[in-house]
Scaffold this motif. Sequence first.
Motif, PDB file in Angstrom:
ATOM      1  N   PRO A  49      11.116  17.083   6.859  1.00  0.00           N
ATOM      2  CA  PRO A  49      10.213  15.936   6.958  1.00  0.00           C
ATOM      3  C   PRO A  49       8.755  16.340   7.113  1.00  0.00           C
ATOM      4  N   VAL A  50       7.892  15.621   6.414  1.00  0.00           N
ATOM      5  CA  VAL A  50       6.453  15.833   6.558  1.00  0.00           C
ATOM      6  C   VAL A  50       5.982  15.055   7.782  1.00  0.00           C
ATOM      7  N   PRO A  51       4.813  15.389   8.352  1.00  0.00           N
ATOM      8  CA  PRO A  51       4.321  14.688   9.544  1.00  0.00           C
ATOM      9  C   PRO A  51       4.202  13.188   9.330  1.00  0.00           C
ATOM     10  N   ARG A  52       4.620  12.426  10.323  1.00  0.00           N
ATOM     11  CA  ARG A  52       4.616  10.968  10.197  1.00  0.00           C
ATOM     12  C   ARG A  52       3.199  10.411  10.065  1.00  0.00           C
ATOM     13  N   GLY A  53       2.255  11.039  10.745  1.00  0.00           N
ATOM     14  CA  GLY A  53       0.887  10.549  10.651  1.00  0.00           C
ATOM     15  C   GLY A  53       0.332  10.621   9.240  1.00  0.00           C
ATOM     16  N   THR A  54       0.588  11.726   8.551  1.00  0.00           N
ATOM     17  CA  THR A  54       0.102  11.853   7.183  1.00  0.00           C
ATOM     18  C   THR A  54       0.910  10.983   6.221  1.00  0.00           C
ATOM     19  N   MET A  55       2.160  10.682   6.557  1.00  0.00           N
ATOM     20  CA  MET A  55       2.930   9.734   5.747  1.00  0.00           C
ATOM     21  C   MET A  55       2.289   8.346   5.798  1.00  0.00           C
ATOM     22  N   VAL A  56       1.880   7.947   7.005  1.00  0.00           N
ATOM     23  CA  VAL A  56       1.211   6.646   7.155  1.00  0.00           C
ATOM     24  C   VAL A  56      -0.096   6.646   6.373  1.00  0.00           C
ATOM     25  N   TYR A  57      -0.851   7.752   6.482  1.00  0.00           N
ATOM     26  CA  TYR A  57      -2.099   7.843   5.726  1.00  0.00           C
ATOM     27  C   TYR A  57      -1.851   7.703   4.230  1.00  0.00           C
ATOM     28  N   ALA A  58      -0.841   8.414   3.699  1.00  0.00           N
ATOM     29  CA  ALA A  58      -0.571   8.385   2.262  1.00  0.00           C
ATOM     30  C   ALA A  58      -0.225   6.978   1.802  1.00  0.00           C
ATOM     31  N   PHE A  59       0.643   6.300   2.546  1.00  0.00           N
ATOM     32  CA  PHE A  59       1.004   4.929   2.160  1.00  0.00           C
ATOM     33  C   PHE A  59      -0.207   4.007   2.251  1.00  0.00           C
ATOM     34  N   ALA A  60      -1.000   4.160   3.330  1.00  0.00           N
ATOM     35  CA  ALA A  60      -2.179   3.305   3.492  1.00  0.00           C
ATOM     36  C   ALA A  60      -3.196   3.549   2.387  1.00  0.00           C
ATOM     37  N   TRP A  61      -3.354   4.825   1.991  1.00  0.00           N
ATOM     38  CA  TRP A  61      -4.284   5.091   0.895  1.00  0.00           C
ATOM     39  C   TRP A  61      -3.818   4.400  -0.379  1.00  0.00           C
ATOM     40  N   GLY A  62      -2.525   4.474  -0.664  1.00  0.00           N
ATOM     41  CA  GLY A  62      -2.016   3.830  -1.867  1.00  0.00           C
ATOM     42  C   GLY A  62      -2.125   2.323  -1.804  1.00  0.00           C
ATOM     43  N   ALA A  63      -1.794   1.725  -0.651  1.00  0.00           N
ATOM     44  CA  ALA A  63      -1.754   0.265  -0.537  1.00  0.00           C
ATOM     45  C   ALA A  63      -3.131  -0.350  -0.370  1.00  0.00           C
ATOM     46  N   ILE A  64      -4.081   0.431   0.152  1.00  0.00           N
ATOM     47  CA  ILE A  64      -5.394  -0.150   0.463  1.00  0.00           C
ATOM     48  C   ILE A  64      -6.508   0.555  -0.303  1.00  0.00           C
ATOM     49  N   GLY A  65      -6.721   1.844   0.007  1.00  0.00           N
ATOM     50  CA  GLY A  65      -7.864   2.556  -0.566  1.00  0.00           C
ATOM     51  C   GLY A  65      -7.858   2.616  -2.072  1.00  0.00           C
ATOM     52  N   SER A  66      -6.744   3.067  -2.660  1.00  0.00           N
ATOM     53  CA  SER A  66      -6.694   3.201  -4.117  1.00  0.00           C
ATOM     54  C   SER A  66      -6.743   1.847  -4.800  1.00  0.00           C
ATOM     55  N   VAL A  67      -6.175   0.809  -4.164  1.00  0.00           N
ATOM     56  CA  VAL A  67      -6.201  -0.531  -4.767  1.00  0.00           C
ATOM     57  C   VAL A  67      -7.626  -1.076  -4.807  1.00  0.00           C
ATOM     58  N   VAL A  68      -8.353  -0.936  -3.694  1.00  0.00           N
ATOM     59  CA  VAL A  68      -9.728  -1.454  -3.656  1.00  0.00           C
ATOM     60  C   VAL A  68     -10.613  -0.723  -4.657  1.00  0.00           C
ATOM     61  N   LEU A  69     -10.506   0.601  -4.718  1.00  0.00           N
ATOM     62  CA  LEU A  69     -11.303   1.356  -5.685  1.00  0.00           C
ATOM     63  C   LEU A  69     -10.932   0.992  -7.119  1.00  0.00           C
ATOM     64  N   THR A  70      -9.637   0.780  -7.359  1.00  0.00           N
ATOM     65  CA  THR A  70      -9.202   0.379  -8.700  1.00  0.00           C
ATOM     66  C   THR A  70      -9.764  -0.983  -9.071  1.00  0.00           C
ATOM     67  N   LEU A  71      -9.766  -1.911  -8.116  1.00  0.00           N
ATOM     68  CA  LEU A  71     -10.302  -3.248  -8.403  1.00  0.00           C
ATOM     69  C   LEU A  71     -11.801  -3.177  -8.699  1.00  0.00           C
ATOM     70  N   ILE A  72     -12.525  -2.374  -7.936  1.00  0.00           N
ATOM     71  CA  ILE A  72     -13.977  -2.274  -8.145  1.00  0.00           C
ATOM     72  C   ILE A  72     -14.276  -1.644  -9.503  1.00  0.00           C
TER      73      ILE A  72
END
Length: 425
Positions: free
Chosen positions: A97-120
């Motif tokens: 298993p990879v660290p849980r903290g970085t798992m949360v970061y990866a999912f959050a980046w996909g669900a939030i960061g990458s979506v907002v940048l893609t929309l812009i």
Amino acid sequence: MRNAHDYDYDVERPAGSADRPLTNGSRTAHLDVRRRRWPRWIVFGMAAAVLAVAALLLLVFVFIPMGFGTALAAGTASLLPLAIVGVGIWWLDRYNPVPRGTMVYAFAWGAIGSVVLTLILGTAVQLLLAVQRPEPTEQQFISAVIQAPVIEELMKSAGLLVLLAFGRRYIAGPVQGVVYAMLIASGFAFTENITYFARALDAAGITGNSTLFWTMLLVRGVLSPFAHAAFTSLAGLAFGIAAERRSPLLGLTLGPAGIALGMCLHALWNGSSFLVPASRQDGGFGSFLLTYSLIQVPIFVVLAGVLIALRLRQRRIVRRRLGEYAAAGWFTPGEVDMLAGIRSRRRSLVWASEQGAVVLWAMRAFHRTALTLAMQRQSGGADAGAAARRTEAELLTDLVSERRLISSLTLPVNGASGGTTTMDS
């Protein structure tokens, strides 16, 4: 089977062997690594702040305009494909298993960061297309086949680059790269599915016909939940291979190649929708199934084969690398057998749970440290640099501390009856 006190390995290790660890695991190196952790927290703190701002923008400009009821219904429907992909990620990640903290970061980046940048960026490209290509059909084709694959895959892969900035601490090989890539992709698909399902629900409310919503749920939620995961996992696989080989040159060549291949598959999948005639009585669903079987099914089969091969390869690596440490006196042969198998690790956790919550926590930490140590050595080897040696020193020190904790909490109980632990079983 070994006595509990036999796990306190604070003894002289064999020297002069080609299989000995990269360093002696000194406490000084361990403390040096601890002191260097503050820059990571600063970077992750900045990333968290950026994601918080992006989440606010997403809430204000995307979710609130949907309406609470529509957003809730669409979000609930989006949990279906997320759960399906989540099972695949769990299966791949459960061995190491990879660290849980970085798992949360990866999912959050996909669900939030990458979506907002893609929309812009996507909105800017669409405005440019409206001026350069006034024909609506041409705009739709360029947007679906060129704009979406290029921008979306670049924005998703940006999250991987943040993890790669910390070296092999988080992405030490192909498995970690694919796990993080699939997490990012699943987050992106989750938010994207909410927007698609919300539009279908709005259309159903206007027309009184819910067929479009159920068809979209079937297509995006059941038939193609791994689409984004398959595209982005190619970038994760490429960067993971480069990280394991410790080759910046390979990262600069193989990484962009993986992103580009993901873009091509994404474009192929989006472009296939233009081959489906919408004028048929079944709404083109029969043609979609044919296109799906010719494009998406082969992609999924290849992805599944790659994931299975990566899991089997990871088990061989763990056994081989921990065997090298065992030859140098850091593990017993029984511990190597236990750590190399999921079932044997589960049995050791069952034994630890019988000894108490602290022993269970220590045993889990012992598993994580040993597996991380194996993967670090796989990517390091005899020519590892100073950073890899410091990381190894930290892991070896943690390993000894965790074994001491297990021993100190189990020896009084087992020692009274002259018993043994099952840590080697």
